[in-house]
Write an enzyme that holds these catalytic residues in place. Sequence first.
Site, mmCIF file in Angstrom:
data_model
loop_
_atom_site.group_PDB
_atom_site.id
_atom_site.type_symbol
_atom_site.label_atom_id
_atom_site.label_comp_id
_atom_site.label_asym_id
_atom_site.label_seq_id
_atom_site.Cartn_x
_atom_site.Cartn_y
_atom_site.Cartn_z
ATOM 1 N N ASN A 48 0.838 -1.200 0.000
ATOM 2 C CA ASN A 48 0.000 0.000 0.000
ATOM 3 C C ASN A 48 0.877 1.255 0.000
ATOM 4 O O ASN A 48 1.965 1.279 0.573
ATOM 5 C CB ASN A 48 -1.012 0.004 1.151
ATOM 6 C CG ASN A 48 -0.416 -0.271 2.512
ATOM 7 O OD1 ASN A 48 0.592 -0.954 2.647
ATOM 8 N ND2 ASN A 48 -1.041 0.264 3.543
ATOM 9 N N GLU A 50 0.220 5.240 0.681
ATOM 10 C CA GLU A 50 -0.755 6.249 1.121
ATOM 11 C C GLU A 50 -0.366 7.635 0.619
ATOM 12 O O GLU A 50 0.673 7.829 -0.030
ATOM 13 C CB GLU A 50 -0.866 6.186 2.651
ATOM 14 C CG GLU A 50 -1.401 4.823 3.084
ATOM 15 C CD GLU A 50 -1.618 4.689 4.583
ATOM 16 O OE1 GLU A 50 -1.149 5.552 5.355
ATOM 17 O OE2 GLU A 50 -2.267 3.700 4.977
ATOM 18 N N ASN A 51 -1.234 8.594 0.898
ATOM 19 C CA ASN A 51 -1.045 9.950 0.389
ATOM 20 C C ASN A 51 -1.606 10.934 1.406
ATOM 21 O O ASN A 51 -2.619 10.640 2.062
ATOM 22 C CB ASN A 51 -1.785 10.085 -0.961
ATOM 23 C CG ASN A 51 -1.379 11.330 -1.703
ATOM 24 O OD1 ASN A 51 -1.808 12.430 -1.390
ATOM 25 N ND2 ASN A 51 -0.534 11.164 -2.702
ATOM 26 N N ALA A 52 -0.991 12.108 1.516
ATOM 27 C CA ALA A 52 -1.477 13.139 2.437
ATOM 28 C C ALA A 52 -2.916 13.532 2.105
ATOM 29 O O ALA A 52 -3.680 13.899 2.999
ATOM 30 C CB ALA A 52 -0.559 14.354 2.379
ATOM 31 N N TYR A 54 -5.803 11.799 1.638
ATOM 32 C CA TYR A 54 -6.053 10.391 1.963
ATOM 33 C C TYR A 54 -6.665 9.535 0.850
ATOM 34 O O TYR A 54 -6.211 8.415 0.620
ATOM 35 C CB TYR A 54 -6.933 10.289 3.214
ATOM 36 C CG TYR A 54 -6.257 10.691 4.509
ATOM 37 C CD1 TYR A 54 -4.949 11.187 4.532
ATOM 38 C CD2 TYR A 54 -6.925 10.570 5.717
ATOM 39 C CE1 TYR A 54 -4.342 11.550 5.725
ATOM 40 C CE2 TYR A 54 -6.321 10.933 6.916
ATOM 41 C CZ TYR A 54 -5.031 11.427 6.910
ATOM 42 O OH TYR A 54 -4.430 11.787 8.091
ATOM 43 N N CYS A 59 -4.066 0.589 -2.473
ATOM 44 C CA CYS A 59 -3.942 -0.651 -1.703
ATOM 45 C C CYS A 59 -2.848 -1.547 -2.271
ATOM 46 O O CYS A 59 -2.470 -1.443 -3.446
ATOM 47 C CB CYS A 59 -5.263 -1.423 -1.739
ATOM 48 S SG CYS A 59 -6.570 -0.685 -0.743
ATOM 49 N N GLU A 61 -3.109 -4.676 -3.029
ATOM 50 C CA GLU A 61 -3.641 -5.509 -4.116
ATOM 51 C C GLU A 61 -3.596 -4.748 -5.440
ATOM 52 O O GLU A 61 -3.308 -5.317 -6.493
ATOM 53 C CB GLU A 61 -5.092 -5.910 -3.812
ATOM 54 C CG GLU A 61 -5.260 -6.786 -2.590
ATOM 55 C CD GLU A 61 -5.488 -5.994 -1.312
ATOM 56 O OE1 GLU A 61 -4.923 -4.888 -1.170
ATOM 57 O OE2 GLU A 61 -6.235 -6.493 -0.454
ATOM 58 N N CYS A 92 -10.360 -4.890 0.521
ATOM 59 C CA CYS A 92 -11.471 -3.940 0.604
ATOM 60 C C CYS A 92 -12.429 -4.175 -0.572
ATOM 61 O O CYS A 92 -12.105 -4.905 -1.522
ATOM 62 C CB CYS A 92 -10.955 -2.505 0.618
ATOM 63 S SG CYS A 92 -10.363 -1.924 -0.992
ATOM 64 N N CYS A 95 -11.003 -3.382 -3.988
ATOM 65 C CA CYS A 95 -9.993 -4.355 -4.443
ATOM 66 C C CYS A 95 -10.624 -5.683 -4.822
ATOM 67 O O CYS A 95 -10.126 -6.373 -5.720
ATOM 68 C CB CYS A 95 -8.907 -4.538 -3.389
ATOM 69 S SG CYS A 95 -7.719 -3.167 -3.410
HETATM 70 N N1 THU Z 1 -5.143 -1.807 2.752
HETATM 71 C C1 THU Z 1 -4.601 -2.560 1.750
HETATM 72 O O1 THU Z 1 -3.587 -2.185 1.150
HETATM 73 N N2 THU Z 1 -5.210 -3.729 1.435
HETATM 74 C C2 THU Z 1 -6.265 -4.264 2.105
HETATM 75 O O2 THU Z 1 -6.704 -5.362 1.782
HETATM 76 C C3 THU Z 1 -6.875 -3.526 3.228
HETATM 77 C C4 THU Z 1 -6.343 -2.162 3.462
HETATM 78 C C5 THU Z 1 -4.460 -0.561 3.121
HETATM 79 C C6 THU Z 1 -5.116 0.709 2.685
HETATM 80 C C7 THU Z 1 -4.545 1.700 3.683
HETATM 81 O O3 THU Z 1 -3.286 2.162 3.234
HETATM 82 C C8 THU Z 1 -4.326 0.870 4.949
HETATM 83 O O4 THU Z 1 -4.326 -0.492 4.527
HETATM 84 C C9 THU Z 1 -5.378 1.075 6.027
HETATM 85 O O5 THU Z 1 -6.655 0.897 5.513
#
Ligand code: THU
Length: 138
Positions: A48, A50-52, A54, A59, A61, A92, A95
Site C-alpha cells: 500500500n 498512502e497519500n497526504a 487520503y 492498496c 492488491e 477492501c 480491491c
Molecule cells: N489496505 C490494503 O492495502 N489492502 C487491504 O486489503 C486492506 C487495506 C491498506 C489501505 C490503507 O493504506 C491501509 O491499509 C489502512 O486501511
Amino acid sequence: MAADAETDFEALFAAAARVQPLAYAPYSRFKVGAAIRDEHGAIHDGCNVENAAYPSGSCAEQGAISAMIAGGGSRITAILVLGEGDVLVTPCGACRQRIREFASADTPVAIAGPGGIRTMFTLAELLPASFGPDNLRA
Ligand code: THU
C-alpha cells in the site's frame, strides 16, 4: 492441499512478506503486502502507498495488479494478502472488484498474518453475484 498448491502459497507469502515492510503507510501505520500468481506462473507483488490527500492512496492488491499487467500477466490464478496484527486483512470492496476483473469465481484468495496463512476464500465468497467483463458482453 496438494503439494504444488502449498509450494505456490509459500512463494506468494514470501513475496508479500518482502514488500510489506516497504509499504508507505505513515497515516494508518498499517502496512499490507500482496502477491499474485499469474497464468504464466510468475509472481507479482505490491504494497500500500498512502497519500497526504487520503483518498489518493492505493492498496497493496492494486499495486500487485499493476505489476502483473506491466509484467505481461493477465490472469490471477491465486492471490495472497498479508496484513499486520491479529485481525483478518481481507481485501477492501474496491480491491475485490479489481481482483474480479482478472480472476475466476474459484480463484483462491489467501489471507495471511505475520505467522502465515490464516484462512482461504474463493473470490466468489468475497464477491458473490459480481459484475465483470462478461456482463458487458451480454
Ligand atoms: N489496505 C490494503 O492495502 N489492502 C487491504 O486489503 C486492506 C487495506 C491498506 C489501505 C490503507 O493504506 C491501509 O491499509 C489502512 O486501511
